[in-house]
Structure formats: C-alpha cells, structure tokens
Design a protein around this motif. Structure first.
Motif, PDB file in Angstrom:
ATOM      1  N   CYS A 165       0.817  -0.979   0.038  1.00  0.00           N
ATOM      2  CA  CYS A 165       0.207   0.118   0.137  1.00  0.00           C
ATOM      3  C   CYS A 165       0.876   1.332  -0.022  1.00  0.00           C
ATOM      4  O   CYS A 165       0.355   2.451   0.131  1.00  0.00           O
ATOM      5  CB  CYS A 165      -0.900   0.115   1.241  1.00  0.00           C
ATOM      6  N   GLU A 225      -2.282   1.802  10.351  1.00  0.00           N
ATOM      7  CA  GLU A 225      -3.344   2.270   9.504  1.00  0.00           C
ATOM      8  C   GLU A 225      -4.315   1.186   8.803  1.00  0.00           C
ATOM      9  O   GLU A 225      -5.341   1.600   8.625  1.00  0.00           O
ATOM     10  CB  GLU A 225      -2.537   3.194   8.183  1.00  0.00           C
ATOM     11  N   GLY A 254      -5.174  -1.194   9.920  1.00  0.00           N
ATOM     12  CA  GLY A 254      -5.994  -2.008  10.957  1.00  0.00           C
ATOM     13  C   GLY A 254      -4.920  -2.445  12.042  1.00  0.00           C
ATOM     14  O   GLY A 254      -3.868  -2.697  11.756  1.00  0.00           O
ATOM     15  N   HIS A 288      -0.741   9.912  -0.147  1.00  0.00           N
ATOM     16  CA  HIS A 288      -0.969   8.615  -0.594  1.00  0.00           C
ATOM     17  C   HIS A 288      -0.616   8.203  -1.878  1.00  0.00           C
ATOM     18  O   HIS A 288      -0.960   8.848  -2.750  1.00  0.00           O
ATOM     19  CB  HIS A 288      -2.355   7.979  -0.066  1.00  0.00           C
ATOM     20  N   THR A 334     -15.285   3.993   6.803  1.00  0.00           N
ATOM     21  CA  THR A 334     -14.970   2.693   6.757  1.00  0.00           C
ATOM     22  C   THR A 334     -15.504   1.894   7.925  1.00  0.00           C
ATOM     23  O   THR A 334     -15.158   2.596   9.150  1.00  0.00           O
ATOM     24  CB  THR A 334     -13.508   2.195   6.261  1.00  0.00           C
ATOM     25  N   SER A 335     -15.931   0.588   7.998  1.00  0.00           N
ATOM     26  CA  SER A 335     -16.047  -0.121   9.004  1.00  0.00           C
ATOM     27  C   SER A 335     -15.592  -1.390   8.834  1.00  0.00           C
ATOM     28  O   SER A 335     -16.033  -2.040   7.566  1.00  0.00           O
ATOM     29  CB  SER A 335     -17.469  -0.124   9.509  1.00  0.00           C
ATOM     30  N   GLU A 336     -14.891  -2.325   9.215  1.00  0.00           N
ATOM     31  CA  GLU A 336     -14.529  -3.704   9.072  1.00  0.00           C
ATOM     32  C   GLU A 336     -15.736  -4.483   9.513  1.00  0.00           C
ATOM     33  O   GLU A 336     -16.558  -3.956  10.333  1.00  0.00           O
ATOM     34  CB  GLU A 336     -13.231  -3.887   9.969  1.00  0.00           C
ATOM     35  N   THR A 370     -15.294  -5.557   4.565  1.00  0.00           N
ATOM     36  CA  THR A 370     -15.272  -4.277   4.921  1.00  0.00           C
ATOM     37  C   THR A 370     -16.454  -3.252   4.505  1.00  0.00           C
ATOM     38  O   THR A 370     -17.008  -3.615   3.275  1.00  0.00           O
ATOM     39  CB  THR A 370     -14.007  -3.455   4.497  1.00  0.00           C
ATOM     40  N   ARG A 429     -18.005   0.342   3.410  1.00  0.00           N
ATOM     41  CA  ARG A 429     -17.566   1.785   2.802  1.00  0.00           C
ATOM     42  C   ARG A 429     -18.717   2.637   2.724  1.00  0.00           C
ATOM     43  O   ARG A 429     -19.762   2.393   1.959  1.00  0.00           O
ATOM     44  CB  ARG A 429     -16.502   1.833   1.612  1.00  0.00           C
ATOM     45  N   TYR A 480     -13.113   3.804  10.715  1.00  0.00           N
ATOM     46  CA  TYR A 480     -12.657   5.047  10.190  1.00  0.00           C
ATOM     47  C   TYR A 480     -13.599   6.123   9.773  1.00  0.00           C
ATOM     48  O   TYR A 480     -14.342   5.645   8.945  1.00  0.00           O
ATOM     49  CB  TYR A 480     -11.534   4.872   9.281  1.00  0.00           C
ATOM     50  N   THR A 526     -11.846   4.167  -0.774  1.00  0.00           N
ATOM     51  CA  THR A 526     -10.843   3.792  -0.122  1.00  0.00           C
ATOM     52  C   THR A 526     -11.179   4.396   1.546  1.00  0.00           C
ATOM     53  O   THR A 526     -11.694   5.362   1.642  1.00  0.00           O
ATOM     54  CB  THR A 526      -9.494   4.346  -0.468  1.00  0.00           C
ATOM     55  N   GLY A 527     -10.418   3.862   2.407  1.00  0.00           N
ATOM     56  CA  GLY A 527     -10.433   4.543   3.812  1.00  0.00           C
ATOM     57  C   GLY A 527      -9.058   4.766   4.067  1.00  0.00           C
ATOM     58  O   GLY A 527      -8.056   4.286   3.709  1.00  0.00           O
ATOM     59  N   HIS A 560      -2.568  -2.507  -2.718  1.00  0.00           N
ATOM     60  CA  HIS A 560      -2.996  -4.140  -2.091  1.00  0.00           C
ATOM     61  C   HIS A 560      -2.989  -5.205  -3.273  1.00  0.00           C
ATOM     62  O   HIS A 560      -3.452  -6.346  -3.121  1.00  0.00           O
ATOM     63  CB  HIS A 560      -4.542  -4.200  -1.718  1.00  0.00           C
TER      64      HIS A 560
HETATM   65  C1  LIG Z   1      -5.675   3.395   1.256  1.00  0.00           C
HETATM   66  C2  LIG Z   1      -6.312   2.118   1.674  1.00  0.00           C
HETATM   67  O1  LIG Z   1      -6.023   1.137   0.938  1.00  0.00           O
HETATM   68  N1  LIG Z   1      -6.773   1.905   3.017  1.00  0.00           N
HETATM   69  C3  LIG Z   1      -7.305   0.723   3.314  1.00  0.00           C
HETATM   70  C4  LIG Z   1      -7.927   1.051   4.732  1.00  0.00           C
HETATM   71  C5  LIG Z   1      -8.433  -0.119   5.470  1.00  0.00           C
HETATM   72  C6  LIG Z   1      -9.255   0.338   6.631  1.00  0.00           C
HETATM   73  C7  LIG Z   1      -9.825  -0.906   7.478  1.00  0.00           C
HETATM   74  N2  LIG Z   1      -8.815  -1.867   7.841  1.00  0.00           N
HETATM   75  C8  LIG Z   1     -10.801  -1.799   6.563  1.00  0.00           C
HETATM   76  O2  LIG Z   1     -10.532  -2.605   5.865  1.00  0.00           O
HETATM   77  O3  LIG Z   1     -12.202  -1.136   6.605  1.00  0.00           O
HETATM   78  C9  LIG Z   1      -8.437   0.516   2.512  1.00  0.00           C
HETATM   79  O4  LIG Z   1      -8.742  -0.717   2.423  1.00  0.00           O
HETATM   80  O5  LIG Z   1      -9.100   1.402   2.016  1.00  0.00           O
END
Ligand SMILES: CC(=O)N[C@@H](CCC[C@H](N)C(=O)O)C(=O)O
Length: 373
Positions: free
Chosen positions: A95, A128, A130, A155, A176-178, A249, A251, A288, A321-322, A348
């Motif tokens: 990332c 960041e 998680g 970023h 975002t929420s896992e 996740t 969003r 987030y 994205t989060g 990713h």
């Molecule tokens: C920029 C980026 O890829 N950020 C991640 C942040 C993940 C947040 C959290 N762990 C989740 O999965 O909700 C992204 O996946 O966007």
C-alpha cells in the motif's frame, strides 16, 4: 539525503513489512536513520510502535505536521524485485507505506540541516491498515504535547504518472468499518446432513444476501460498498462444518448510510440464525471516519502545486478507500493528497512496483511547499 540514499531506505523498508502495532523492526530502522541526522533541532518520542519527531523552528508561529503511515499488509509478494523483496514471508508493503516513510525521512533530513521557521512535526503512525493507530495516537499524551496547527499526508496513486499530484477539498476518502461475522452451528458426518446445521451453507447464503444491501437498501444517488474479502469454514471435505467466518469491509460516503448498512447486516444475520438454526456474532472491528480535506489549507496546496512547472495537478474524484488519517483531519485543519507512482498494478496488489522516481519528486515538492508557507 541524496536520491541514492532515499532509494536505499525505501528498499530496506520494503524488506521488513510488519502489520499494525507490530512495527518493531520498522521503528528501530526509522530511529537508526533519524540518529544519523544532525540532532541540533530534533526531539524524538516513541509512541507504541510509531514515532513523533519534532523539528524546532527558528521563529515559530505554529506547528505544521506531516504524517506517514508505517505498517505493511498480510500479502505474499509477487513483484519482480531481485534484491529487495520482503524478507517477512507472507507480508508486503503493498500500500506504499515504504514510500510514505521514505518521503517523510527525506523531508525530515532536509530540515535537520536547514532549520525551518515554524516548528515541524513528523508523525510515523502505526496500524493504518488496521486496527487503526491515528485515533489512539491523537488521544495520547505524547501527541497532545506537540499538537499541530496544520497537518498533511500523502498516499501513493499507482494510476497516475510520476509528477502528478491529485486532491480535492471536502471528502476524499469514505467512512469505513471492518466486518467480522462468526456463525456457529452443529457439525457432523458428511453422509448425515439431517443431524447437522452446516455453517458452510449458512455462510454461503449470508454472503449472497449481503450483496443485496447496496443494491436494494442504499439510495442509488448515495454510495456504499460491502466487500467480503475472506470466507472460512470447515476442516475436511467429508465433515459438515460447525463454524464459518466471514470477514469484510463496509464503505460509505455518509454516516447515515453506514448505520443503514449495519442494521441491514444485523437483520440478515438474524435471518440466517433462524433459517439455519445457528448462532452468530458480529464484530465491526476498526471504524474510520472519512478523510475530509479542509478548504483553506487544501486550496493553498492546490494553488502551490499548479504553480510548479514539474508538477501536474489532477482534480481528484472521491474514492471509497479508507484512511485513519481522517481522524487527524477531524480535529486539525489539513489535507491528504494522491502522489502518482505510475504502476499498472493497484494498491493491495501483490505485484505493486511503484516508480521510485516519485520519491525525490515528492521530497522536493513538500520542502518547497513548506518553505512557501
Ligand atoms: C488506502 C487504503 O487502501 N486504505 C485501506 C484502509 C483499511 C481500513 C480498514 N482496515 C478496513 O478494511 O475497513 C483500505 O482498504 O481502503
């Protein structure tokens, strides 16, 4: 720091990716680099596996912060790098956080030699990806003592060529929420399904039902995402699984839509509990808030970028994205921007090979921007 030193640092960091709050070697590496710099204006504090580095200004009126995230991802690397692939099997900086840290060190090394007018704060933030390092860092005494007046972060953006900077005022990234769901039923012999409650079948139904939420419960003029990235269950091909887990996740652009999606998930999970005679738990893990760029500071940066002959500015669309950098922006005026790194593979992706030419470009751009303030 010259370009060769920056590239060496990036490649060293690329070899030691560590996941959230396990960034032990990364922290030691960063400290070792910082110790090679002139210490005249520097003060360093550890915070968990991260670091805060303050550069004392000569005539300070405020504190400007720059944040770099430092964690890696649980991804098995598939790049073509010969000499500097990850040495941590199954983990990768996929990332761009190796870039983010290197750029921060490049800017920091400049100001260690050339005292800035205002105080500068360099934030090397863990976790960041998680479970989220920004929120607890903001609450920490270490951070509160050095609270900045303005903050920025970047970023990497594989889709843009090197030399491109892209951002916007207002929402840049989503809320975002896992999502972690565990289903528990009754396992059994594959040949006696009538004596068991199969959690592989229950989880399969649930994953399909979850896909209906964005299609049928979110206002089509709004936006939402429900992605299931992991489904696990069972132990052997001829055993009916007594447990299955689903990980994903959520969003959204708005907080209201996040609540709508979560309550629909809860209803669908209850339905599966009844329908498949099992019990379920839901854990929303790390949440987030959105990354919301403050207007004055963002516009100032955009105008500065447009004046640079070696930079191309692209107005950014919103992205789902989060980033837990959103928590800093909730309390401190500032902005995040995308930095072009020209790669055919996205964030990713196990094949991500960002163009290292973006590192010296970003270091120079940020130094010129800070000096222009
Ligand atoms: C920029 C980026 O890829 N950020 C991640 C942040 C993940 C947040 C959290 N762990 C989740 O999965 O909700 C992204 O996946 O966007």
């Amino acid at each position: 720091m010259n370009v060769d030193q920056l590239i060496t640092i990036r490649r060293d960091l690329h070899q030691i990716p560590e996941i959230g709050f396990n960034e032990i070697k990364t922290q030691t590496y960063l400290l070792n680099v910082i110790q090679t710099l002139s210490q005249d204006f520097l003060e360093v504090k550890k915070w968990k596996t991260g670091l805060l580095v303050k550069v004392a200004g000569s005539n300070p009126k405020n504190v400007l912060a720059y944040r770099a995230d430092i964690d890696g991802l649980p991804i098995k690397e598939k790049t073509n790098y010969k000499d500097f692939q990850s040495t941590h099997e199954g983990f990768m900086h996929a990332c761009g956080h190796d870039f983010h840290m290197t750029i921060a060190l490049g800017v920091l090394s400049h100001y260690a030699e050339n005292q800035p007018e205002n105080h500068l704060l360099f934030i090397f933030q863990p976790a960041e990806e998680g479970p989220g390092g920004a929120e607890p860092m903001l609450r920490s005494e270490e951070f509160r003592e050095w609270w900045p007046d303005e903050i920025m972060a970047l970023h990497i953006a594989p889709e843009y060529p090197v030399g491109t900077i892209s951002t916007k005022t207002g929402m840049l990234f989503a809320n975002t929420s896992e999502l972690f769901i565990t289903l528990k039923g009754k396992g059994g012999h594959a040949a006696y399904p009538h004596h068991a409650n199969d959690m592989v079948v229950a989880a399969s139904h649930l994953v399909t039902q979850l896909q209906s939420i964005v299609a049928r419960n979110v206002n089509p003029l709004d936006a939402g995402v429900v992605t299931i990235g992991v489904i696990k269950g069972g132990t052997k091909q001829n055993i009916i699984a007594e447990e299955a887990t689903i990980e994903g996740t959520i969003r959204t652009k708005s907080i209201e839509t996040m609540s709508i999606i979560k309550s629909r998930i809860e209803q669908l999970v209850q339905g599966v509990e009844v329908g498949f005679m099992c019990s379920a738990t839901i854990d929303y893990g790390a949440n987030y808030c959105q990354v919301y760029n403050e207007e004055i500071t963002t516009n100032h940066f955009i105008e500065f970028t447009k004046r640079q002959s070696n930079a191309t500015f692209v107005a950014s669309p919103e992205a789902m994205t989060g980033e837990d950098f959103g928590y800093f922006l909730e309390q401190i005026p500032g902005f995040m921007f995308w930095l072009g790194v020209s790669c055919e593979y996205g964030l990713h992706d196990a094949r991500l090979e960002p163009d290292e030419g973006a590192i010296p470009f970003a270091v120079t751009h940020l130094i010129n921007f800070i000096d222009s303030k």
